[in-house]
Design a protein around this motif. Structure first.
Motif, PDB file in Angstrom:
ATOM      1  N   TRP A   2       0.860  -1.183   0.000  1.00  0.00           N
ATOM      2  CA  TRP A   2       0.000   0.000   0.000  1.00  0.00           C
ATOM      3  C   TRP A   2       0.896   1.232   0.000  1.00  0.00           C
ATOM      4  N   ALA A   3       1.012   1.864  -1.138  1.00  0.00           N
ATOM      5  CA  ALA A   3       1.912   3.008  -1.289  1.00  0.00           C
ATOM      6  C   ALA A   3       1.300   4.265  -0.680  1.00  0.00           C
ATOM      7  N   PRO A   4       2.135   5.281  -0.455  1.00  0.00           N
ATOM      8  CA  PRO A   4       1.612   6.554   0.031  1.00  0.00           C
ATOM      9  C   PRO A   4       0.487   7.059  -0.858  1.00  0.00           C
ATOM     10  N   GLY A   5      -0.569   7.502  -0.264  1.00  0.00           N
ATOM     11  CA  GLY A   5      -1.711   7.982  -1.012  1.00  0.00           C
ATOM     12  C   GLY A   5      -2.808   6.934  -1.166  1.00  0.00           C
TER      13      GLY A   5
ATOM     14  N   GLN B 141       1.937  10.534   3.050  1.00  0.00           N
ATOM     15  CA  GLN B 141       3.066  10.883   2.209  1.00  0.00           C
ATOM     16  C   GLN B 141       4.214  11.204   3.151  1.00  0.00           C
ATOM     17  N   PRO B 142       5.274  10.451   3.082  1.00  0.00           N
ATOM     18  CA  PRO B 142       6.402  10.783   3.954  1.00  0.00           C
ATOM     19  C   PRO B 142       7.004  12.117   3.546  1.00  0.00           C
ATOM     20  N   LEU B 143       7.214  12.990   4.500  1.00  0.00           N
ATOM     21  CA  LEU B 143       7.707  14.327   4.191  1.00  0.00           C
ATOM     22  C   LEU B 143       9.200  14.442   4.381  1.00  0.00           C
ATOM     23  N   SER B 144       9.635  14.024   5.526  1.00  0.00           N
ATOM     24  CA  SER B 144      11.068  14.105   5.762  1.00  0.00           C
ATOM     25  C   SER B 144      11.492  12.838   6.489  1.00  0.00           C
TER      26      SER B 144
ATOM     27  N   GLY C 281      10.919   8.142  -3.362  1.00  0.00           N
ATOM     28  CA  GLY C 281       9.668   8.125  -4.105  1.00  0.00           C
ATOM     29  C   GLY C 281       9.291   6.763  -4.668  1.00  0.00           C
ATOM     30  N   HIS C 282      10.268   5.875  -4.782  1.00  0.00           N
ATOM     31  CA  HIS C 282       9.983   4.611  -5.462  1.00  0.00           C
ATOM     32  C   HIS C 282      10.079   3.369  -4.604  1.00  0.00           C
ATOM     33  N   VAL C 283      10.820   3.451  -3.537  1.00  0.00           N
ATOM     34  CA  VAL C 283      11.036   2.238  -2.756  1.00  0.00           C
ATOM     35  C   VAL C 283      10.598   2.417  -1.302  1.00  0.00           C
TER      36      VAL C 283
ATOM     37  N   MET D   4       6.039  10.888  17.778  1.00  0.00           N
ATOM     38  CA  MET D   4       6.257   9.647  17.041  1.00  0.00           C
ATOM     39  C   MET D   4       6.879   9.973  15.694  1.00  0.00           C
ATOM     40  N   PRO D   5       7.992   9.344  15.405  1.00  0.00           N
ATOM     41  CA  PRO D   5       8.664   9.672  14.152  1.00  0.00           C
ATOM     42  C   PRO D   5       7.837   9.258  12.948  1.00  0.00           C
ATOM     43  N   ARG D   6       7.927  10.074  11.935  1.00  0.00           N
ATOM     44  CA  ARG D   6       7.238   9.705  10.696  1.00  0.00           C
ATOM     45  C   ARG D   6       8.173   8.824   9.896  1.00  0.00           C
ATOM     46  N   ARG D   7       7.602   7.900   9.213  1.00  0.00           N
ATOM     47  CA  ARG D   7       8.441   7.004   8.435  1.00  0.00           C
ATOM     48  C   ARG D   7       8.819   7.696   7.140  1.00  0.00           C
ATOM     49  N   ASP D   8       9.812   7.149   6.515  1.00  0.00           N
ATOM     50  CA  ASP D   8      10.214   7.683   5.218  1.00  0.00           C
ATOM     51  C   ASP D   8      11.107   6.667   4.534  1.00  0.00           C
ATOM     52  N   SER D   9      11.508   6.992   3.341  1.00  0.00           N
ATOM     53  CA  SER D   9      12.288   6.005   2.595  1.00  0.00           C
ATOM     54  C   SER D   9      13.671   6.520   2.253  1.00  0.00           C
TER      55      SER D   9
END
Lengths: 254, 254
Positions: free
Chosen positions: A33-36, A81-84, B178-180, B248-253
DNA sequence: TGACACGTTATGTATATACATATTAACGTT
DNA sequence: AACGTTAATATGTATATACATAACGTGTCA
């Protein structure tokens, strides 16, 4: 009805709400399940798992609280949507840090001075009005090596008890942690070349790279302490680990 | 019964559960309830706020999930003993980082090589078996200054799409983000003196202090990427901020 | 065509209830 | 006195229900 079979990974045993939470978290983290992406409605999940809406709601609310999903009325729940990038860094107690690498810890108080805050002190504590402060310089040894040099300011308005503490036995950070609660802290990490004074204090060659961790701590709006920790660059590594599963940082003091 | 008057701070308006959560959190953070303190029982809180037990339970469960309190059956809920310091560090996108300080961002790909993983590559990715990897060296400019030098490895088994990307326009980190998707990351921060090669790449004097941020990323058990970012020590500051309120930390890639 | 009221939908929050489970305290037997 | 059983207690989880609220779509009326 066997909607259960389209599970991503093995769902662990445990309570239903936790299982739903885990399932959705996995789907998001593993990219299915991708962002969005719009997460199934509470109604649908409720049928999928054969439970009440409140149970689903609890799982989704927790995911929303952790920032992994966002929820909008009428619209539904969406993968954030991951921001940072973010990560949780653990900053252990200096003594524990030294002992963790199998060294003998020793503390040396270089200076300890109570004074009216200077212009520089006030800037470090981020306050406007002058006040009594305690300025402490000390060295932390790991065996015979200097592990870190500490340059600390304590706001005596916020922490009057500190006046009576010599810090000969217990490092200021450890003492503060045990005696003063805090609600907010800010850390700044930077690298720089040791000047002659710092080189002497850290017992390294002048110009060698050092890691500086600056930390300011507040209780509410009142400053507690501001500290600069200097580490020889080769000695210290700050490890930040981010595991989204229950990675909520634990609070601490000093 | 007017137990309401012994509130610590002004309780904000809002939903009841959130208010209970906030009240207790404040009491703990401001030190009124020290570590080890037993929080009023659900029953008592339920009477204090004049609400159902489930409402209180929701607030306490959230506090327990965030690590601020610990709950034991029969015994009650207790303010947690802080074990180690922690903070959330935000690691913004490089481009955003540069533009945030009002500079023009420019990317220069120094080298881009697809190869079978070397011994060193495998160590960096923390894998046993050899595989195809993409090794990228690039420089990030802030105006005319070098903002950072990046040394990245991408596991082409996990990210086969990367083969077709030149990374001439978009930094590898941004593209990966953005992709992974990812589920875990580890960061190591250290300081060291620039050797001649790095000095050239960062356009600084040999021996000047640099900050190195190493980051490894996994999706489940599969490695995604391993990156080393080098920053001139004077240029870069890593800011870690810890605000327990919803931190709580936001996730990211990437 | 445009403004506005209204219903529908999905989440947000709270309630009363029920039963499960872990832990402690009390009790009673040997 | 030592041990095991039982009861009381506080939290853990789930349910059905209710009403609030935000957002969207639609249909009516000017």
């Amino acid at each position: 009805m066997d909607q259960m079979e389209n599970q991503v990974t093995d769902t662990p045993k445990g309570q239903l709400s936790a299982r739903i939470h885990h399932d959705i978290e996995q789907r998001i983290l593993l990219g299915e399940w991708a962002p969005g992406f719009r997460i199934p409605l509470e109604r649908e999940l409720m049928e999928t798992y054969g439970c009440a809406r409140m149970t689903v709601n609890k799982a989704l609310s927790a995911l929303a609280a952790s920032g992994l999903i966002e929820r909008r009325r009428k619209a539904g729940s969406f993968v954030s949507q991951p921001l940072s990038q973010s990560a949780v860094i653990e900053i252990p107690d200096v003594r524990a840090e030294v002992e963790a690498i199998g060294q003998v810890y020793r503390l040396e108080v270089v200076s300890r001075q109570q004074r009216r805050s200077t212009r520089d002190d006030m800037e470090r504590l981020n306050v406007q009005s002058p006040r009594q402060v305690l300025a402490i310089h000390c060295r932390h040894f790991a065996g015979r090596r200097v592990h870190a040099f500490e340059d600390r300011l304590i706001d005596l308005v916020s922490v009057p008890e500190a006046v009576d503490i010599s810090f000969a036995d217990e490092p200021p950070g450890t003492w503060l942690r045990g005696h003063v609660p805090w609600s907010e802290a800010e850390n700044r990490i930077s690298a720089f070349n040791a000047d002659s004074m710092l080189a002497t204090r850290l017992d390294v060659k002048e110009g060698s790279a050092c890691l500086q961790v600056e930390r300011s701590t507040w209780r509410g709006k009142r400053p507690i302490t501001a500290v600069r920790m200097f580490y020889p660059g080769e000695t210290y590594r700050l490890v930040a680990h981010f595991s989204p599963k229950g990675a909520m940082p634990r609070r601490d003091s000093a």
